[in-house]
Motif scaffolding. Structure first.
Motif, mmCIF file in Angstrom:
data_model
loop_
_atom_site.group_PDB
_atom_site.id
_atom_site.type_symbol
_atom_site.label_atom_id
_atom_site.label_comp_id
_atom_site.label_asym_id
_atom_site.label_seq_id
_atom_site.Cartn_x
_atom_site.Cartn_y
_atom_site.Cartn_z
ATOM 1 N N GLY A 89 16.663 -9.444 28.793
ATOM 2 C CA GLY A 89 15.460 -10.056 27.783
ATOM 3 C C GLY A 89 14.446 -9.222 28.168
ATOM 4 O O GLY A 89 14.196 -8.232 28.974
ATOM 5 N N GLY A 90 13.256 -9.629 27.752
ATOM 6 C CA GLY A 90 11.694 -9.099 27.988
ATOM 7 C C GLY A 90 11.101 -8.976 26.836
ATOM 8 O O GLY A 90 11.247 -9.119 25.624
ATOM 9 N N GLY A 91 9.710 -8.960 27.039
ATOM 10 C CA GLY A 91 8.766 -9.212 26.081
ATOM 11 C C GLY A 91 8.338 -7.869 25.767
ATOM 12 O O GLY A 91 8.880 -6.550 26.179
ATOM 13 N N PHE A 92 7.521 -7.662 24.826
ATOM 14 C CA PHE A 92 7.003 -6.387 24.020
ATOM 15 C C PHE A 92 5.449 -6.346 24.415
ATOM 16 O O PHE A 92 4.604 -7.501 24.410
ATOM 17 N N GLY A 93 5.167 -5.353 24.549
ATOM 18 C CA GLY A 93 3.489 -5.137 24.674
ATOM 19 C C GLY A 93 3.078 -3.431 24.492
ATOM 20 O O GLY A 93 3.818 -2.714 24.818
ATOM 21 N N PRO A 94 1.899 -3.331 23.988
ATOM 22 C CA PRO A 94 1.521 -2.113 23.626
ATOM 23 C C PRO A 94 1.001 -1.374 24.985
ATOM 24 O O PRO A 94 0.718 -1.832 26.045
ATOM 25 N N LEU A 98 0.341 -2.871 29.542
ATOM 26 C CA LEU A 98 1.383 -3.166 30.487
ATOM 27 C C LEU A 98 0.975 -3.475 31.899
ATOM 28 O O LEU A 98 0.372 -2.805 32.650
ATOM 29 N N THR A 99 1.818 -4.317 32.668
ATOM 30 C CA THR A 99 1.421 -4.641 34.019
ATOM 31 C C THR A 99 2.539 -4.084 34.856
ATOM 32 O O THR A 99 3.781 -4.073 34.346
ATOM 33 N N ARG A 100 2.338 -4.192 36.035
ATOM 34 C CA ARG A 100 3.397 -3.862 37.085
ATOM 35 C C ARG A 100 4.430 -4.957 37.130
ATOM 36 O O ARG A 100 5.632 -4.810 37.359
ATOM 37 N N GLU A 101 3.841 -6.293 37.206
ATOM 38 C CA GLU A 101 4.513 -7.481 37.200
ATOM 39 C C GLU A 101 5.615 -7.261 36.070
ATOM 40 O O GLU A 101 6.900 -7.672 36.305
ATOM 41 N N ALA A 102 5.224 -7.295 34.655
ATOM 42 C CA ALA A 102 6.141 -7.033 33.592
ATOM 43 C C ALA A 102 6.863 -5.888 33.570
ATOM 44 O O ALA A 102 8.029 -6.128 33.411
ATOM 45 N N PHE A 103 6.578 -4.650 34.202
ATOM 46 C CA PHE A 103 7.589 -3.898 34.634
ATOM 47 C C PHE A 103 8.804 -4.162 35.371
ATOM 48 O O PHE A 103 10.088 -4.075 35.121
ATOM 49 N N HIS A 104 8.235 -4.641 36.411
ATOM 50 C CA HIS A 104 9.340 -4.998 37.618
ATOM 51 C C HIS A 104 10.208 -6.069 36.864
ATOM 52 O O HIS A 104 11.551 -5.986 37.159
ATOM 53 N N GLU A 105 9.699 -7.072 36.272
ATOM 54 C CA GLU A 105 10.514 -8.407 35.678
ATOM 55 C C GLU A 105 11.523 -7.665 34.591
ATOM 56 O O GLU A 105 12.587 -8.049 34.634
ATOM 57 N N THR A 106 11.091 -6.919 33.863
ATOM 58 C CA THR A 106 12.094 -6.263 32.633
ATOM 59 C C THR A 106 13.050 -5.304 33.214
ATOM 60 O O THR A 106 14.143 -5.499 32.965
ATOM 61 N N GLY A 146 7.457 -1.318 22.640
ATOM 62 C CA GLY A 146 8.906 -1.454 23.466
ATOM 63 C C GLY A 146 8.994 -0.579 24.535
ATOM 64 O O GLY A 146 10.137 -0.389 25.031
ATOM 65 N N THR A 147 7.951 -0.227 25.136
ATOM 66 C CA THR A 147 8.204 0.726 26.300
ATOM 67 C C THR A 147 9.045 0.312 27.093
ATOM 68 O O THR A 147 9.917 0.943 27.823
ATOM 69 N N LEU A 148 8.663 -1.016 27.733
ATOM 70 C CA LEU A 148 9.536 -1.339 29.023
ATOM 71 C C LEU A 148 11.026 -1.732 28.630
ATOM 72 O O LEU A 148 11.924 -1.259 29.458
ATOM 73 N N TYR A 149 11.042 -2.503 27.537
ATOM 74 C CA TYR A 149 12.366 -2.962 27.316
ATOM 75 C C TYR A 149 13.321 -1.760 26.660
ATOM 76 O O TYR A 149 14.646 -1.803 26.993
ATOM 77 N N ALA A 150 12.847 -0.841 25.898
ATOM 78 C CA ALA A 150 13.238 0.107 25.558
ATOM 79 C C ALA A 150 13.833 1.156 26.690
ATOM 80 O O ALA A 150 14.893 1.746 27.058
ATOM 81 N N GLY A 151 12.962 1.398 27.694
ATOM 82 C CA GLY A 151 13.157 2.377 28.829
ATOM 83 C C GLY A 151 14.238 1.700 29.828
ATOM 84 O O GLY A 151 15.209 2.188 30.139
ATOM 85 N N ALA A 152 14.380 0.165 30.196
ATOM 86 C CA ALA A 152 15.480 -0.382 30.703
ATOM 87 C C ALA A 152 16.676 -0.410 30.153
ATOM 88 O O ALA A 152 17.800 -0.244 30.681
#
Length: 242
Positions: A89-94, A98-106, A146-152
């Protein structure tokens, strides 16, 4: 009964794609352990599946919960024939927001949980077992936000390539199943603009049902795919292909 007598573990198995996969595996003859964070949803999922299912409450991003799950599988069944890493799972953001917290969570839920689920399960995986990682078409499509979700999700594609080599002597196959838009509860609650964005370029012009994705998972889990290893199999209505 393509999984007759097999033992399967499905993470994120209490709803959506994971629940559909678990149900289909039971129909194909397996005993399935489903794992999820919320006990009430797990109980409902187990009741929906009916038989040959064990619900284990836990968060696979937490080492203690993962160890408890694997200890229970070992005690009750002693082996794993099929491991489906579906939790994610994970959210989307441009970019720019993006935050470090969102990166680590995703990356924790979509990438680290896959790595440590597979690594922890290695002693229980029988020779010739199948590992199915649920990826996403997002790992190949450049969806805005989709930077974080796509990367993960792209990272687990690399996992499958490496593990195909490393586990070849044990004949353990690792494959990635990457759905496109699927009519899950999460998608049903998504904004209309998001659903329109992901559907407008899908050649089949519709979402998949969770049951359609489960059929592909069954193929990758069973001996029907005995010579399929290290691939990313898209069940995306053609979206990533054209």
């Amino acid at each position: 009964m393509r999984l007759n007598g097999k033992i399967a573990v499905v993470t994120g198995g209490s709803s959506g794609i994971g629940l559909a996969i678990a149900k289909r595996f039971v129909e194909a003859g397996a005993h399935v352990f489903i794992v999820g964070r919320r006990q009430a949803e797990l109980d409902e999922a187990a009741q929906h599946i009916g038989t040959n299912v064990t619900a284990v409450q836990g968060d696979v991003t937490k080492a203690s919960d993962l160890e408890r799950l694997l200890a229970r599988v070992k005690e009750e069944k002693g082996k794993i024939d099929v491991l489906v890493c579906n939790a994610g799972g994970g959210g989307f953001g441009p970019l720019g927001s993006l935050t470090r917290e969102a990166f680590h969570e995703t990356f924790t839920v979509n990438t680290a949980a896959v790595l440590f689920s597979v690594q922890g399960a290695l002693p229980l995986l029988r020779d010739g077992a199948s590992i199915v990682i649920v990826g996403s078409v997002a790992g190949s499509k450049g969806l805005p936000g989709g930077t974080l979700y796509a990367g993960a999700k792209a990272a687990v594609r690399a996992f499958a390539r490496v593990w195909t080599q490393e586990l070849s002597e044990r004949r353990i196959r690792t494959n990635v199943l990457s759905p496109g838009p699927v009519n899950t509860p999460a998608m049903q609650h998504a904004p209309d603009a998001f659903r329109h964005m992901v559907l407008k370029d899908v050649p089949m012009a519709r979402m998949a049902s969770p049951e359609e994705i489960a059929e592909v998972a069954l193929f990758l889990a069973s001996d029907a795919s005995s010579y399929v290893a290290g691939v990313e199999l898209f069940a995306d209505g053609g979206w990533a292909q054209v």
